[in-house]
Design an enzyme around this catalytic site. Structure first.
Site, PDB file in Angstrom:
ATOM      1  N   SER A 267      37.292  41.621  41.954  1.00  0.00           N
ATOM      2  CA  SER A 267      36.876  41.402  40.781  1.00  0.00           C
ATOM      3  C   SER A 267      37.872  41.701  39.655  1.00  0.00           C
ATOM      4  O   SER A 267      38.927  41.857  40.144  1.00  0.00           O
ATOM      5  CB  SER A 267      35.551  42.554  40.481  1.00  0.00           C
ATOM      6  OG  SER A 267      36.208  43.712  40.220  1.00  0.00           O
ATOM      7  N   LYS A 268      37.285  41.428  38.516  1.00  0.00           N
ATOM      8  CA  LYS A 268      38.342  41.328  37.330  1.00  0.00           C
ATOM      9  C   LYS A 268      38.943  42.648  37.349  1.00  0.00           C
ATOM     10  O   LYS A 268      40.367  42.683  36.774  1.00  0.00           O
ATOM     11  CB  LYS A 268      37.515  40.862  36.036  1.00  0.00           C
ATOM     12  CG  LYS A 268      36.983  39.474  36.053  1.00  0.00           C
ATOM     13  CD  LYS A 268      37.013  39.024  34.664  1.00  0.00           C
ATOM     14  CE  LYS A 268      36.370  37.410  34.647  1.00  0.00           C
ATOM     15  NZ  LYS A 268      34.997  37.424  34.271  1.00  0.00           N
ATOM     16  N   ARG A 269      38.605  43.694  37.964  1.00  0.00           N
ATOM     17  CA  ARG A 269      39.246  45.081  37.592  1.00  0.00           C
ATOM     18  C   ARG A 269      40.624  44.652  38.374  1.00  0.00           C
ATOM     19  O   ARG A 269      41.417  45.760  38.035  1.00  0.00           O
ATOM     20  CB  ARG A 269      38.364  46.182  38.356  1.00  0.00           C
ATOM     21  CG  ARG A 269      37.302  46.604  37.869  1.00  0.00           C
ATOM     22  CD  ARG A 269      36.449  47.616  38.321  1.00  0.00           C
ATOM     23  NE  ARG A 269      36.137  47.297  39.460  1.00  0.00           N
ATOM     24  CZ  ARG A 269      36.661  47.729  40.925  1.00  0.00           C
ATOM     25  NH1 ARG A 269      37.616  48.644  41.129  1.00  0.00           N
ATOM     26  NH2 ARG A 269      36.008  47.116  41.862  1.00  0.00           N
TER      27      ARG A 269
END
Ligand code: GLU
Length: 502
Positions: A267-269
């Site tokens: 994910s963008k994390r």
């Protein structure tokens, strides 16, 4: 982009005996929903479909799953097409837009209803929500309870006459199981009692993913459905629909999920997930393609860097792993540097120019003013670049006279106050060096160091910061030669002014 002829749909299930799974006639598709940018996971799916099609001389079709009108955006379609094109994943047919095929989905829905494989459901979303909440309160797993499954025909007619909107649900058999053989996950089976009577058409007449995907895969004569493992649990529902339509099922191959280094779903994390972001970071499309190819597939011989032709040659769904793949940014960085190093000069020059243009350096003094040394500068830097961004970032001084001195480099190599005078002296002597070759520049600098009884290294390091703004750069004398005498002299003089007693 749109110059492919539109595909003429044929009705695969009018020939139920047709043997679809023949390698000679491979037809695969990539079916993104334009509700987000092209995700690296989507790009990996597209790549595997493309490799499979190219490996078997088949057809790669692009289909845009845009029936969710609220969330689908035209600019996202453009971005997806651009991303695929940038990666070199050209499609043979399409893009086909599902939003243009609504009548066809409704027709298929009606057909399933007529044959008894589907039924109208008059439950409102409020009613469904109440029943779901009640089930939850009693800790019962909720699936549609079949309230409308066996409504008498007269009751249906009454509700219709009263203007009650109806969705269309698939009638899932109550007993038995639905199984299929997956090219990656082997045999997958699900008890039918665990599958709910899922919606085919919503009460507003719009199809759900399940109906449109099966309708399109049938009409397009898709032989192999290659997609992410997140669709594994959807597949039994789709298999049931193929059977209800009397159509052969395509082969299925579900690709392992992509995780971040912490083993959580990517994910963008974890950093950028959009293909376009990697492009902006200066990653080469061939490096990203190679990197994505290895997220789940082990090429024959375990080779890591392999040109696209070798990927096509060796691609095999049987060599795709069930295990989740880890997206390792360090590996991508390494791979990108390897690809940059091996890039033919002509292509690299074009890409560097593009990068300089993008950041407004293309027209600057230094970028192109001495045409023939532009190529020499790029070539000198090629083996040190990790991304194309380096050319406008840490290598900026090679393409522009406006660059900053890295504070750490200054602190480390400009400590001695006497260096100011020495750099000015070096400038004066270099002004007379002719021809301005690396060897002559070296002779000049070493001569000065010797005369002043100092270590040449001291002068070399100080001059490197003066010429490139950096503590680390290619060999100083090569740098001098590619920058040319005028620029070298001017930069050395300018740097001298930073020393107190220059
Ligand atoms: N639109 C679906 C997705 O983006 C496609 C799934 C499929 O390939 O069947 O996940």
């Amino acid at each position: 982009m749109n110059d492919h002829p539109r595909h003429t749909f044929f009705c695969a299930f009018s020939h139920p005996q047709a043997k679809l799974v023949e390698m000679a006639n491979v037809r695969v598709r990539f079916a993104p929903s334009p509700t987000g940018y092209l995700h690296v996971g989507g790009a990996r799916t597209a790549l595997y479909n493309w490799l499979f099609a190219r490996r078997h001389g088949g057809v790669f079709i692009l289909r845009i799953e845009d029936t969710d009108v609220d969330r689908s955006k035209a600019e996202l379609v453009t971005a997806i097409l651009e991303g695929l094109t940038w990666l070199g994943l050209t499609w043979d047919e399409g893009p086909i837009h599902q939003s243009e095929r609504l009548a066809r989905y409704r027709e298929l829905g009606a057909r399933l209803e007529q044959s008894g494989h589907a039924y109208p459901c008059f439950c409102t979303s409020d009613e469904l929500e109440q029943r779901r909440a009640a089930a939850q309160a009693e800790r019962r797993a909720w699936k549609y309870d079949g309230a409308c499954r066996n409504l008498p025909e007269a009751e249906r007619a009454r509700l219709r006459a009263a203007g009650r909107p109806a969705a269309l649900r698939f009638r899932v058999p109550e007993t038995g199981e639905t199984a299929f053989d997956d090219e990656v996950f082997d045999r997958v089976a699900l008890r039918n009692s665990e599958i709910e009577d899922y919606v085919l058409l919503r009460s507003d007449g719009n199809p759900t993913y399940h109906l449109s995907v099966v309708a399109d895969d049938l009409d397009l004569g898709i032989t192999h459905v290659i997609r992410g493992a997140d669709h594994l649990s959807n597949t039994p529902k789709q298999v049931l629909m193929y059977r209800a339509l009397g159509a052969p099922t395509p082969a299925f191959a579900h690709l392992p999920l992509i995780l971040g280094p912490d083993r959580q779903r990517l994910s963008k994390r974890h950093g950028a997930t959009a293909v376009g972001a990697y492009r902006e970071q200066g990653v080469l499309p061939e490096a990203l393609g190679n990197f994505l190819a290895l997220l789940g597939w082990t090429p024959p011989g375990g080779k890591e860097i392999l040109p696209i032709e070798e990927m096509i040659q060796g691609f095999d769904l049987k060599a795709v792993s069930k295990s989740n793949a880890v997206f390792d940014l360090e590996k991508l960085a390494w791979m990108n540097a390897e690809y940059l190093r091996a890039l033919p000069p002509g292509r690299l020059l074009g890409l560097v120019e593009e990068e300089l243009r993008a950041v407004g350096l293309a027209g600057q003094a230094g970028a192109r003013d001495e045409g023939e040394t532009f190529a020499a500068r790029v070539s000198l830097l090629q083996s040190r670049a990790r991304t194309l961004k380096d050319f406008s970032g840490s290598f900026r001084a090679f393409f522009s006279d406006q660059f900053d001195y890295d504070p750490e480099a200054k602190q480390k190599y400009w400590k001695e106050p006497a260096l100011g005078g020495l750099l000015a002296e070096l400038a004066a002597r270099l002004a007379d060096v002719e021809p301005f070759t690396p060897a002559d520049c070296e002779k000049c600098l070493r001569g000065l160091a010797e005369e002043k009884s100092l270590k040449a290294g001291l002068l070399i390091n100080a001059a490197r910061v003066a010429l490139t703004g950096q503590a680390v750069a290619p060999g100083l004398f090569d740098v001098m030669a590619v920058l040319g005498p005028k620029r070298v002299v001017a930069r050395l003089r300018h740097s001298a002014s930073f020393f107190a007693n220059a």
